[in-house]
Design a protein around this motif. Sequence first.
Motif, mmCIF file in Angstrom:
data_model
loop_
_atom_site.group_PDB
_atom_site.id
_atom_site.type_symbol
_atom_site.label_atom_id
_atom_site.label_comp_id
_atom_site.label_asym_id
_atom_site.label_seq_id
_atom_site.Cartn_x
_atom_site.Cartn_y
_atom_site.Cartn_z
ATOM 1 N N ALA A 120 52.881 65.999 39.060
ATOM 2 C CA ALA A 120 53.426 66.542 37.812
ATOM 3 C C ALA A 120 54.420 67.665 38.080
ATOM 4 C CB ALA A 120 52.292 67.038 36.922
ATOM 5 N N LEU A 154 52.631 71.094 27.670
ATOM 6 C CA LEU A 154 51.833 69.898 27.397
ATOM 7 C C LEU A 154 52.237 69.219 26.099
ATOM 8 C CD1 LEU A 154 49.872 70.945 29.711
ATOM 9 C CD2 LEU A 154 48.093 69.812 28.395
ATOM 10 N N LYS A 191 53.663 65.884 26.985
ATOM 11 C CA LYS A 191 52.848 65.210 27.993
ATOM 12 C C LYS A 191 51.562 64.670 27.367
ATOM 13 C CE LYS A 191 55.914 67.278 30.526
ATOM 14 N NZ LYS A 191 56.404 68.220 29.514
ATOM 15 N N HIS A 193 48.409 67.938 34.511
ATOM 16 C CA HIS A 193 49.489 68.749 33.952
ATOM 17 C C HIS A 193 49.043 70.185 33.685
ATOM 18 C CE1 HIS A 193 52.751 65.870 33.601
ATOM 19 N NE2 HIS A 193 51.839 64.955 33.335
ATOM 20 N N SER A 226 49.020 70.658 41.518
ATOM 21 C CA SER A 226 47.985 69.786 40.951
ATOM 22 C C SER A 226 47.262 68.980 42.018
ATOM 23 C CB SER A 226 48.617 68.818 39.936
ATOM 24 O OG SER A 226 49.532 67.943 40.586
#
Length: 377
Positions: free
Chosen positions: A26, A60, A74, A111, A120
């Motif tokens: 991500a 997000l 997202k 994310h 991540s």
Amino acid sequence: MSVNESSGERLPGERLSGAEKLRPHAEQAFAGELAALAAQDDRPRPARWKLSPWAVATYLLGGTLPDGTVITPKYVGSRRLVEVAVSTLATDRALLLLGVPGTAKTWVSEHLAAAVSGDSTLLVQGTAGTPEEAIRYGWNYARLLAEGPTRDALVPSPVMRAMRDGGTVRVEELTRIPADVQDSLITILSEKTLPIPELGQEVQAVRGFNLIATANDRDRGVNDLSSALRRRFNTVVLPLPGTAEAEVEIVTRRVDQIGRSLDLPPAPGGIEEIRRVVTVFRELRDGLTGDGRTKVKSPSGTLSTAEAISVVTGGLALSAHFGDGVLRAGDVAAGVLGAVVRDPATDRVVWQEYLETVVREREGWQDFYRACREVSA
């Protein structure tokens, strides 16, 4: 990236460029958006966070920044759920994302970690065979035999690395992990300490450390969390999309992203087939047609949004490589059948009944009905 110019082959040890990676992390795929948010984010940030909680939620959920930069969504869903998840990570409580398969738990956790800590990749994948070393630490046995237990012989787990560096670690499918291994998290989450008795030492988490776990509520009874461990988490339940249009939007967006990464051409008119796949999945999942007039039987599978994305992506590949590039009913029919009929003995009966009583009678769906009949024969 350099290549061997005489042969065109990549030399050993060379790294792929971001554009060549099949599935970038991500923080790689959305590096531009993260950088734009960081540059314009003037709100308070918790220790070692790359962005403020407000900017993490914007990353997000999507939005437009003051300079006109568009942040793509997202996650399509409740803002309050995202805000609760983000604010949890700003406390000393760990976060548990719970939901049925295909509700974007892994996607959201990735994310969140990318936006909060810029990494991540600190990940423990839960399975029935996940050992305690995956959560605590292991040993380099060659050095262990040669030197005995030393700090240099110790192999830190992703959890230990996150504690040491103040990062965010992810534990996927927590309820798949054996109960005794799960409970190794209790001291870590309550005392923020990981003892290393072989060395008479411990690792204390630095500020910024937190943990995101995901769990599938269809796995209840497999390895349920102990009450002691569950108390260490704030739980956020991620629901299936509330409306058909929201689910169509999610599927369309993800199929477009996946299609670009696989160099698949855009499918003209594909939205109609996406809407049909989503409609079929929702009706079979809910046991009721969209107009509320007809009850239908539900198959054994979950028919999640993630499965709808997979079906449409497969259809897109079929239309691109074996068709005329236009996504049609025949391109998605086999994928729909494979998603619905998981248990041939019972699901096939459910599918045939739905096909004959609902799809056959639906106006404008005759091509879809014929394509499904053909692959179901």
